[in-house]
Motif scaffolding. Structure first.
Motif, mmCIF file in Angstrom:
data_model
loop_
_atom_site.group_PDB
_atom_site.id
_atom_site.type_symbol
_atom_site.label_atom_id
_atom_site.label_comp_id
_atom_site.label_asym_id
_atom_site.label_seq_id
_atom_site.Cartn_x
_atom_site.Cartn_y
_atom_site.Cartn_z
ATOM 1 N N UNK A 298 9.622 -3.952 12.348
ATOM 2 C CA UNK A 298 9.794 -5.245 11.683
ATOM 3 C C UNK A 298 9.628 -5.162 10.173
ATOM 4 N N UNK A 299 8.998 -4.091 9.665
ATOM 5 C CA UNK A 299 8.773 -3.938 8.229
ATOM 6 C C UNK A 299 8.538 -2.468 7.900
ATOM 7 N N UNK A 300 8.635 -2.152 6.612
ATOM 8 C CA UNK A 300 8.450 -0.768 6.169
ATOM 9 C C UNK A 300 7.233 -0.580 5.296
ATOM 10 N N UNK A 301 6.543 -1.687 5.004
ATOM 11 C CA UNK A 301 5.340 -1.600 4.167
ATOM 12 C C UNK A 301 4.373 -2.706 4.558
ATOM 13 N N UNK A 302 3.086 -2.399 4.396
ATOM 14 C CA UNK A 302 2.029 -3.394 4.606
ATOM 15 C C UNK A 302 1.388 -3.635 3.253
ATOM 16 N N UNK A 303 1.297 -4.887 2.877
ATOM 17 C CA UNK A 303 0.663 -5.263 1.616
ATOM 18 C C UNK A 303 -0.718 -5.826 1.908
ATOM 19 N N UNK A 304 -1.733 -5.215 1.318
ATOM 20 C CA UNK A 304 -3.104 -5.709 1.443
ATOM 21 C C UNK A 304 -3.543 -6.213 0.086
ATOM 22 N N UNK A 305 -4.486 -7.140 0.075
ATOM 23 C CA UNK A 305 -4.999 -7.629 -1.210
ATOM 24 C C UNK A 305 -5.711 -6.504 -1.934
ATOM 25 N N UNK A 306 -6.594 -5.809 -1.203
ATOM 26 C CA UNK A 306 -7.307 -4.630 -1.697
ATOM 27 C C UNK A 306 -7.461 -3.673 -0.521
ATOM 28 N N UNK A 307 -7.593 -2.403 -0.813
ATOM 29 C CA UNK A 307 -7.738 -1.406 0.245
ATOM 30 C C UNK A 307 -8.943 -1.703 1.119
ATOM 31 N N UNK A 308 -10.028 -2.199 0.524
ATOM 32 C CA UNK A 308 -11.227 -2.457 1.338
ATOM 33 C C UNK A 308 -11.044 -3.623 2.295
ATOM 34 N N UNK A 309 -9.941 -4.346 2.213
ATOM 35 C CA UNK A 309 -9.621 -5.378 3.195
ATOM 36 C C UNK A 309 -9.009 -4.742 4.446
ATOM 37 N N UNK A 310 -8.501 -3.533 4.312
ATOM 38 C CA UNK A 310 -7.945 -2.806 5.457
ATOM 39 C C UNK A 310 -9.064 -2.215 6.305
ATOM 40 N N UNK A 311 -10.159 -1.883 5.661
ATOM 41 C CA UNK A 311 -11.317 -1.319 6.353
ATOM 42 C C UNK A 311 -12.453 -1.105 5.378
ATOM 43 N N UNK A 312 -13.652 -0.872 5.924
ATOM 44 C CA UNK A 312 -14.812 -0.678 5.065
ATOM 45 C C UNK A 312 -15.458 0.689 5.242
ATOM 46 N N UNK A 313 -14.845 1.528 6.069
ATOM 47 C CA UNK A 313 -15.312 2.901 6.174
ATOM 48 C C UNK A 313 -14.113 3.815 5.951
ATOM 49 N N UNK A 314 -14.398 4.978 5.417
ATOM 50 C CA UNK A 314 -13.330 5.931 5.139
ATOM 51 C C UNK A 314 -12.545 6.250 6.410
ATOM 52 N N UNK A 315 -13.247 6.468 7.507
ATOM 53 C CA UNK A 315 -12.553 6.826 8.747
ATOM 54 C C UNK A 315 -11.662 5.693 9.253
ATOM 55 N N UNK A 316 -12.134 4.438 9.154
ATOM 56 C CA UNK A 316 -11.297 3.334 9.649
ATOM 57 C C UNK A 316 -10.070 3.135 8.764
ATOM 58 N N UNK A 317 -10.237 3.316 7.463
ATOM 59 C CA UNK A 317 -9.096 3.156 6.547
ATOM 60 C C UNK A 317 -8.091 4.294 6.748
ATOM 61 N N UNK A 318 -8.594 5.522 6.875
ATOM 62 C CA UNK A 318 -7.690 6.658 7.078
ATOM 63 C C UNK A 318 -7.000 6.585 8.433
ATOM 64 N N UNK A 319 -7.702 6.088 9.452
ATOM 65 C CA UNK A 319 -7.078 5.918 10.768
ATOM 66 C C UNK A 319 -5.947 4.891 10.684
ATOM 67 N N UNK A 320 -6.176 3.799 9.945
ATOM 68 C CA UNK A 320 -5.118 2.791 9.767
ATOM 69 C C UNK A 320 -3.936 3.411 9.021
ATOM 70 N N UNK A 321 -4.246 4.183 7.989
ATOM 71 C CA UNK A 321 -3.196 4.855 7.222
ATOM 72 C C UNK A 321 -2.387 5.794 8.110
ATOM 73 N N UNK A 322 -3.094 6.606 8.892
ATOM 74 C CA UNK A 322 -2.406 7.569 9.767
ATOM 75 C C UNK A 322 -1.527 6.856 10.796
ATOM 76 N N UNK A 323 -2.066 5.772 11.373
ATOM 77 C CA UNK A 323 -1.294 5.019 12.376
ATOM 78 C C UNK A 323 -0.029 4.437 11.752
ATOM 79 N N UNK A 324 -0.174 3.842 10.571
ATOM 80 C CA UNK A 324 0.982 3.223 9.918
ATOM 81 C C UNK A 324 1.967 4.272 9.408
ATOM 82 N N UNK A 325 1.449 5.354 8.841
ATOM 83 C CA UNK A 325 2.323 6.429 8.358
ATOM 84 C C UNK A 325 3.133 7.018 9.514
ATOM 85 N N UNK A 326 2.477 7.168 10.668
ATOM 86 C CA UNK A 326 3.172 7.672 11.851
ATOM 87 C C UNK A 326 4.292 6.765 12.298
ATOM 88 N N UNK A 327 4.250 5.516 11.867
ATOM 89 C CA UNK A 327 5.295 4.544 12.205
ATOM 90 C C UNK A 327 6.249 4.323 11.030
#
Length: 171
Positions: free
Chosen positions: A43-72
């Motif tokens: 449905x889209x090719x990019x996710x826009x967040x207000x700030x990166x820390x809104x995507x997650x508050x731990x390095x592992x959760x943010x990197x996991x989100x990045x990996x999941x989205x990059x894989x898609x």
């Protein structure tokens, strides 16, 4: 929305997780699951967040989100930070900001814990349920409860003292 209006970006959907901790993995949040499902559907090719820390508050959760989205084949962009994970420098800055988000969260937790320990150390109430047998006075200090337990003919504080005495005696 203003960012998208300014840069003439079409909004495919909004995924809002109000009240959900950023320490919870994206795929374990209701809106995060919808976002990943929509990303998988293309449905889209990019996710826009207000700030990166809104995507997650731990390095592992943010990197996991990045990996999941990059894989898609979905990049992450920030409305307030100079990142676009579709570029090498954008990925580097993203990882740096993810580390800073975790540092910020850890620093806040440490300050809160230190403050709570300091307050508790002087006998003051720090929040939460007031233990049975105690009340809190106008200065926020614990005092023995004078509330009567009619069935026992004693105060709550006396009841708690009695219970602990019985336990100590092996009763």
């Amino acid at each position: 929305r203003r960012h998208c209006d300014l840069y003439d970006v079409e909004i495919a959907g909004e995924y809002i997780d109000d009240g959900v901790s950023g320490t919870v993995a994206l795929d374990r949040r209701e809106a995060g699951q919808r976002l990943l499902t929509d990303a998988e559907a293309g449905r889209f090719g990019a996710v826009l967040v207000y700030r990166v820390d809104r995507l997650g508050r731990t390095l592992t959760s943010i990197l996991a989100a990045h990996d999941a989205l990059t894989g898609l084949n979905v990049s992450i962009r920030s409305a307030t930070e100079p990142i676009d994970t579709s570029t090498p420098i954008g990925r580097f800055i993203f990882q740096l900001l993810a580390s800073l988000a975790e540092l910020d969260r850890s620093s806040i937790a440490d300050r809160m814990s230190t403050g709570r320990d300091r307050i508790a150390g002087i006998g003051r109430y720090t929040g939460g349920p007031i233990p049975l047998g105690y009340d809190v006075d106008e200065d926020g200090l614990f005092i023995p409860s004078a509330r009567m337990v009619p069935q026992l003919g004693m105060t709550e504080a006396e009841m708690v003292t009695d219970i602990f005495g019985r336990i100590a005696r092996g009763e």
